[in-house]
Design a protein around this motif. Structure first.
Motif, short mmCIF file in Angstrom:
data_model
loop_
_atom_site.label_atom_id
_atom_site.label_comp_id
_atom_site.label_asym_id
_atom_site.label_seq_id
_atom_site.Cartn_x
_atom_site.Cartn_y
_atom_site.Cartn_z
N PHE B 74 -29.61 -6.04 -22.15
CA PHE B 74 -30.61 -5.63 -21.16
C PHE B 74 -31.18 -4.26 -21.49
O PHE B 74 -32.37 -4.01 -21.25
CB PHE B 74 -30.03 -5.68 -19.74
N GLU B 81 -39.57 -2.98 -22.33
CA GLU B 81 -40.39 -3.06 -21.11
C GLU B 81 -40.88 -1.68 -20.68
O GLU B 81 -41.99 -1.55 -20.15
CB GLU B 81 -39.58 -3.73 -19.99
N ALA B 144 -32.22 -8.11 -13.27
CA ALA B 144 -33.61 -8.56 -13.42
C ALA B 144 -34.41 -8.23 -12.16
O ALA B 144 -35.58 -7.83 -12.24
CB ALA B 144 -33.67 -10.05 -13.73
N GLU B 145 -33.78 -8.35 -10.99
CA GLU B 145 -34.49 -8.03 -9.75
C GLU B 145 -34.80 -6.53 -9.68
O GLU B 145 -35.92 -6.14 -9.32
CB GLU B 145 -33.65 -8.44 -8.52
N GLN B 147 -35.09 -4.40 -12.14
CA GLN B 147 -36.10 -4.08 -13.15
C GLN B 147 -37.49 -4.48 -12.66
O GLN B 147 -38.47 -3.76 -12.85
CB GLN B 147 -35.74 -4.81 -14.46
N MET B 148 -37.55 -5.64 -11.98
CA MET B 148 -38.84 -6.12 -11.50
C MET B 148 -39.40 -5.21 -10.41
O MET B 148 -40.60 -4.93 -10.39
CB MET B 148 -38.63 -7.54 -10.97
N ILE B 149 -38.53 -4.74 -9.51
CA ILE B 149 -38.98 -3.83 -8.45
C ILE B 149 -39.58 -2.57 -9.10
O ILE B 149 -40.67 -2.12 -8.75
CB ILE B 149 -37.81 -3.44 -7.52
N LEU B 151 -40.77 -2.26 -12.24
CA LEU B 151 -42.01 -2.60 -12.96
C LEU B 151 -43.18 -2.73 -12.00
O LEU B 151 -44.31 -2.37 -12.32
CB LEU B 151 -41.84 -3.90 -13.75
N ASP B 152 -42.90 -3.26 -10.81
CA ASP B 152 -43.95 -3.43 -9.81
C ASP B 152 -44.47 -2.06 -9.35
O ASP B 152 -45.68 -1.86 -9.21
CB ASP B 152 -43.38 -4.23 -8.63
N LYS B 172 -29.49 -2.37 -7.66
CA LYS B 172 -29.65 -3.57 -8.46
C LYS B 172 -29.67 -3.24 -9.96
O LYS B 172 -28.99 -3.87 -10.75
CB LYS B 172 -30.95 -4.29 -8.09
#
Lengths: 337, 337
Positions: B74, B81, B144-145, B147-149, B151-152, B172
């Motif tokens: 990761f 990313e 993953a959650e 990281q997504m928050i 990135l958003d 997370k």
């Protein structure tokens, strides 16, 4: 049968994805690739194999969904790695949302796929659940190895792999995901013995190789509306297909040098390939009879698969599922989509 | 103890990686991040927790290696990313080998990490092996959650998340990998009950939050030779740290607008941030007293971790491993590397 199992699998996939925040750019993007116009070959193979051996749909459905999630996660990552533009008639995920989100959605799908595989313990018992986890871990490893072999050829502009090396690469990169793992998890979910799994591997391996070679032929000759990928996309990307490897191998020294110069250009690099470049590669393919060579190779592997299936069929009672598997062989070499 | 467990884990990691072709750009790159100068906090936590509860090193070592492989996979993907330049004093993997190879090495590590976790069935029995697999699947999903928050927030140039949202994101993204999963797998490998795992979660969660906030403070004030990352790297990257969120929140309207304009510039985009831009962000941080604010927040979480540990310690016999865990709390807030 493909359409029917695809619908069932898709419905279950949407049920199994976490129904929670954060959705945006993560859970809402996970169904993107699976819901596009693919054939749904993998879930159909999982289900048909399990049912042909007397297992039920419930025994295998969640496993089929997990395999589908794993596979599509790798497709997302592969598209990033190969710089692909289209996947199943639409723009690739990283083209729409950027590389960071695409890579993370793939990672999230790998994580989400683990949960149904762990739930299998309740569903089909410990022994089968563990064997399925082992098959999936092997599938993931083989796929990363296959991808790496191909990336290494791309980096080194190596267009001299033997047919044997090429087959080894697609055995890892394509066969495991699309044929081997689905039939192995299908047999296992139905409680099949190791010997059955081995016989299935002798069927699925040559079938997967025939499938990939035929896929590459379709990329050059297919109808974009039926086939769904960009025609000549493999040439623009400089993908290592048996067709192009054969064409480069048979070219004169001067032509080979020109071909290698073209193939060393990145698709979207500072010096991109031109339409003339791609036209030249097509001429080399025609001159070498590389399409016929590749199709003959595909047919040879398909014939091997057919022979293995005849042996295998004796161990299965007659059923619609057995019939579906039997018809796969001719579908693989005759399909136009 | 950190140095010792790091050496043991690294040796075992090299033993567990597949010793086969294709090595180049795949198996030979997997030890790259783990062998760099990290502290080895995760394997040390796995091992100390297991041993503090009477488990042996062998009960947990392969699981610690699997967690380390997952985490480093990761990290490789996160670096892609986030467009990061340095990881543990050296160039990030995608900077050295390109994005395609970096993404694939990460995927290969995730696959390789599955195998020791499946072997756990033989080693520590089915029940524990399955619970560990569930913890690892959860860890991958939470990461993953998280990281997504983040990135958003990056995509939307959103610098107004509340402290609560920020803590949820690092819970997370950081806590699960670095603290929660290691102590949970450690307890489980030793045969600990669910209640023990819960008590450990109450210790590890605030500790992980304190750790991340302190890490962000070090990024602004640390010594590069001891700390290993690029000083001010977070400002150049525009990373959402509590410090920068607080600084933007406390800024005047005009300053906030200038800050948001700076933070919307990608590091390596067409209009990159300038040294003046980064200097301006530092001024805002000083003016807002954001470093002190963040450190106070970290100390509050660390105090909570210390209280939870006192409760927990009563359930463990006195040992060097319990002592190591006890000292972690002060290490996390006092460390300079």
């Amino acid at each position: 049968m493909l359409a029917e199992t695809k619908a069932v699998t898709m419905r279950r996939l949407l049920e199994l994805l976490p129904d929670k925040e954060p959705r945006r750019y993560l859970y809402d993007l996970m169904p993107a690739y699976p819901s596009r116009s693919g054939k749904g070959l993998r879930p159909a193979l999982c289900i048909a194999t399990c049912r042909a051996f007397g297992g039920s749909l419930d025994d295998v459905l969640d496993t089929a969904v997990a395999v589908e999630l794993f596979h599509n996660a790798f497709l997302i990552h592969d598209d990033v790695e190969d710089g692909s533009e289209l996947r199943r008639k639409e723009r690739t995920l990283h083209r729409i949302h950027g590389v960071p989100i695409a890579v993370n959605v793939g990672d999230g799908m790998l994580a989400a796929a683990m949960e149904p595989l762990l739930e299998n313990v309740e569903l089909i018992g410990l022994g089968r659940a563990l064997r399925i986890l082992q098959i999936v871990a092997r599938m993931a490893r083989e796929s990363a190895e296959g991808q790496m072999i191909e990336l290494d050829w791309v980096r080194a502009t190596d267009w001299a792999p033997s047919d044997r090396s090429y087959v080894r690469m697609i055995y890892k990169k394509t066969c495991w995901y699309t044929f081997l793992a689905p039939v192995l998890v299908g047999t296992t979910a139905a409680g099949g013995e190791l010997e059955t799994a081995r016989a299935f591997a002798r069927f699925a391996t040559p079938l997967g190789i025939a499938f990939q070679i035929q896929d590459d032929a379709l990329n050059l000759t297919g109808d974009v509306d039926r086939y769904g990928k960009e025609i000549d996309g493999d040439l623009w990307e400089g993908k290592h297909t048996l067709i192009l490897i054969e064409a480069v191998r048979r070219a004169s020294k001067a032509d080979r040098e020109r071909a290698l110069a073209i193939l060393s250009k990145a698709r979207t690099g500072f010096v991109p390939k031109s339409a003339d470049d791609v036209g030249f590669l097509r001429v080399l393919i025609e001159r070498a009879g590389a399409l016929d060579y590749a199709r003959a190779t595909a047919r040879r592997h398909a014939a091997r698969a057919a022979r293995s299936f005849d042996e295998l069929a004796r161990t299965m009672p007659r059923s619609a599922h057995r019939e579906f598997l039997a018809q796969l062989v001719s579908f693989v070499v005759e399909r136009d989509c």
